[in-house]
Motif scaffolding. Structure first.
Motif, PDB file in Angstrom:
ATOM      1  N   GLU A 157      59.450  48.620  38.446  1.00  0.00           N
ATOM      2  CA  GLU A 157      58.706  50.325  38.471  1.00  0.00           C
ATOM      3  C   GLU A 157      59.217  49.895  39.973  1.00  0.00           C
ATOM      4  OE1 GLU A 157      55.681  49.715  35.869  1.00  0.00           O
ATOM      5  OE2 GLU A 157      56.418  49.392  33.681  1.00  0.00           O
ATOM      6  N   LEU A 158      58.156  51.205  40.298  1.00  0.00           N
ATOM      7  CA  LEU A 158      57.737  51.665  41.388  1.00  0.00           C
ATOM      8  C   LEU A 158      57.233  53.359  41.763  1.00  0.00           C
ATOM      9  CD1 LEU A 158      59.211  51.245  44.206  1.00  0.00           C
ATOM     10  CD2 LEU A 158      60.790  52.863  44.235  1.00  0.00           C
ATOM     11  N   GLU A 159      56.035  53.041  40.946  1.00  0.00           N
ATOM     12  CA  GLU A 159      55.289  54.175  40.882  1.00  0.00           C
ATOM     13  C   GLU A 159      54.943  54.890  42.291  1.00  0.00           C
ATOM     14  OE1 GLU A 159      51.560  52.720  39.549  1.00  0.00           O
ATOM     15  OE2 GLU A 159      52.348  51.024  38.049  1.00  0.00           O
ATOM     16  N   SER A 198      64.613  55.306  43.294  1.00  0.00           N
ATOM     17  CA  SER A 198      64.451  54.556  42.437  1.00  0.00           C
ATOM     18  C   SER A 198      64.954  54.304  40.689  1.00  0.00           C
ATOM     19  CB  SER A 198      63.653  56.110  42.404  1.00  0.00           C
ATOM     20  OG  SER A 198      62.146  55.887  43.077  1.00  0.00           O
ATOM     21  N   ARG A 199      66.072  54.998  40.375  1.00  0.00           N
ATOM     22  CA  ARG A 199      66.226  54.779  39.335  1.00  0.00           C
ATOM     23  C   ARG A 199      67.391  53.607  38.916  1.00  0.00           C
ATOM     24  NH1 ARG A 199      70.634  59.756  37.084  1.00  0.00           N
ATOM     25  NH2 ARG A 199      71.230  58.666  38.995  1.00  0.00           N
ATOM     26  N   ALA A 234      57.272  56.115  44.170  1.00  0.00           N
ATOM     27  CA  ALA A 234      58.420  57.503  44.191  1.00  0.00           C
ATOM     28  C   ALA A 234      57.369  58.559  44.076  1.00  0.00           C
ATOM     29  CB  ALA A 234      59.344  56.533  43.420  1.00  0.00           C
ATOM     30  N   PHE A 237      60.470  54.732  53.482  1.00  0.00           N
ATOM     31  CA  PHE A 237      60.718  54.866  51.705  1.00  0.00           C
ATOM     32  C   PHE A 237      61.954  53.626  51.691  1.00  0.00           C
ATOM     33  CE2 PHE A 237      63.653  55.038  48.129  1.00  0.00           C
ATOM     34  CZ  PHE A 237      62.931  55.070  47.305  1.00  0.00           C
ATOM     35  N   LEU A 264      59.915  60.338  36.345  1.00  0.00           N
ATOM     36  CA  LEU A 264      61.356  59.851  37.565  1.00  0.00           C
ATOM     37  C   LEU A 264      62.490  60.249  36.665  1.00  0.00           C
ATOM     38  CD1 LEU A 264      60.533  57.051  39.378  1.00  0.00           C
ATOM     39  CD2 LEU A 264      60.659  59.231  39.739  1.00  0.00           C
ATOM     40  N   VAL A 299      65.713  59.366  47.109  1.00  0.00           N
ATOM     41  CA  VAL A 299      64.565  58.489  46.499  1.00  0.00           C
ATOM     42  C   VAL A 299      64.403  58.539  45.289  1.00  0.00           C
ATOM     43  CG1 VAL A 299      62.242  58.599  46.334  1.00  0.00           C
ATOM     44  CG2 VAL A 299      62.883  59.825  48.951  1.00  0.00           C
ATOM     45  N   CYS A 334      65.937  50.844  40.896  1.00  0.00           N
ATOM     46  CA  CYS A 334      64.525  49.849  40.884  1.00  0.00           C
ATOM     47  C   CYS A 334      64.490  50.203  39.231  1.00  0.00           C
ATOM     48  CB  CYS A 334      63.444  49.971  41.578  1.00  0.00           C
ATOM     49  SG  CYS A 334      64.133  50.256  43.387  1.00  0.00           S
ATOM     50  N   LEU A 338      61.318  50.116  49.539  1.00  0.00           N
ATOM     51  CA  LEU A 338      62.483  49.032  49.129  1.00  0.00           C
ATOM     52  C   LEU A 338      62.609  48.279  48.881  1.00  0.00           C
ATOM     53  CD1 LEU A 338      65.109  51.889  48.529  1.00  0.00           C
ATOM     54  CD2 LEU A 338      63.485  51.344  46.387  1.00  0.00           C
TER      55      LEU A 338
END
Length: 372
Positions: A224-226, A215-216, A228, A251, A140, A211, A218, A255
């Motif tokens: 963690e947001l696998e 994700s960053r 993404a 998405f 990411l 996205v 999070c 979240l």
């Protein structure tokens, strides 16, 4: 073992030791693809910063910047690089510092070839596991670095770019503030209306960037947001506006779930869970990564939170309770020394004896005699 492409760094001011290890270890069999050498601490730091090796075999006693200074530098930049200390001194402060710096092993010179290979194998297994668990975060970050910055929205056709950018920044700000159900506020609908007014390729690119930015946020909060990566891949395959919109809404739904779950795990509760997990697994090879995985949290977040809530690092806590348990078993059980060592996470009874004596001032055998 699959091909994991491990990178190693050997640091020792004695050239015959450095070259001897480099030449005698079967690196290819261990699936180490790159091996670097440094003769002092300054060189080690430069090579580490340039190549980010997964494994560092590190002499402690070097002139100038010593091995502990190098290890602290490494830990400031990474919690996953594996460190194996190599030293000619059996000194308690060194052992204690090695434990605090989450060293995989602490080897005393002269080290046997078998002991060295065993330590390297253990460190490589841990490095591979760490890579597996944290690889998606690195992916990411790489995508964020390579992607186009939000200012690209100002070039959108029809003069609507600034409105789209403003709405995107607003959405990201709301997410960082932890506000949920943005769909109900209409903010998401407004942003999607602007987005779907752009050509499909541009809309797809901007949605993917959003996205990654979300994700960053999070990751920075320790969540963690696998998934993404899955959403980015799905967006890249979208060929029409409805598909892009559906993907973005899915998405956002994810979240919202992540935020709700996070609120159910306050910091203190997470630390209580961490302490309970460490106590239950003290006979195992505990790492920050394994602890974080058990809590379903980011390792960096767990490390910061543990220190913030308890005043000690997770490594310091682990060491303290291991020796507490060791004292309990020595004074109140008939277990043999190697059994006690294994029960508190020291598979090598000799290493356990060294560490215990430095911690308590007496050997495990002498400590036990006090209660007989």
């Amino acid at each position: 073992m699959t091909n994991i492409g491990i990178k190693a760094l050997i640091v020792d001011d004695e050239v015959h030791i450095r070259r001897g290890i480099g030449a005698s270890v079967p690196w290819r069999e261990l699936e180490v693809t790159e091996v670097y050498e440094a003769e002092d601490g300054a060189g080690a730091i430069a090579l580490y910063d340039e190549h980010a090796p997964d494994l560092v075999l590190l002499d402690i006693n070097m002139p100038g910047i010593n091995g502990l200074d190098v290890a602290r530098h490494i830990r400031q930049r990474s919690s996953v690089s594996r460190i194996v200390f190599l030293t000619g001194y059996d000194d308690f402060p060194l052992v204690k510092e090695a434990v605090t710096l989450e060293a995989t092993d602490y080897l005393l010179k002269p080290v046997s070839y078998e002991e060295l290979l065993e330590a390297l194998n253990r460190a490589i297994r841990q490095a591979a596991e760490s890579r597996r668990r944290t690889g998606y975060v690195d992916d990411l970050k790489r995508q964020l670095t390579m992607s186009i910055q939000p200012s690209r929205l100002l070039e959108a056709p029809g003069g609507s770019g600034s409105n789209l950018l403003a709405k995107e920044l607003y959405l990201l700000g709301e997410l960082r503030a932890g506000r949920e159900q943005l769909e109900r506020l209409g903010a998401l609908d407004e942003w999607l209306d602007e987005l779907t007014g752009l050509p499909v390729p541009q809309a797809r690119m901007i949605a993917s960037q959003f996205v990654l930015n979300a994700s960053r946020s999070c990751i920075e909060k320790g969540h963690e947001l696998e998934e993404a990566q899955t959403f980015v891949s799905a967006l890249s395959a979208c060929e029409a506006h409805p598909a892009i919109e559906a993907c973005v809404r899915d998405f956002f739904a994810l979240l919202s779930e992540v935020q709700q779950m996070a609120k159910k795990k306050p910091g203190l509760n997470a630390i209580e869970q961490a302490q309970a997990w460490i106590r239950a697994h003290m006979g195992e090879d505990i790492s920050l990564q394994s602890l974080a995985a058990a809590l379903h949290l980011n390792p960096y977040y767990v490390s910061r939170l543990f220190k913030q809530e308890t005043g000690e690092t997770y490594g310091e806590f682990t060491t303290r309770i291991r020796f507490e348990k060791a004292r309990e078993l020595l004074s109140g059980s008939e277990l043999k020394m190697h059994e006690i060592a294994a029960a508190v996470g020291y598979p090598d009874a000799n290493y356990f004896s060294i560490a215990f004596k430095k911690q308590e001032g007496v050997s495990p055998t002498d400590y036990r005699k006090r209660f007989r």
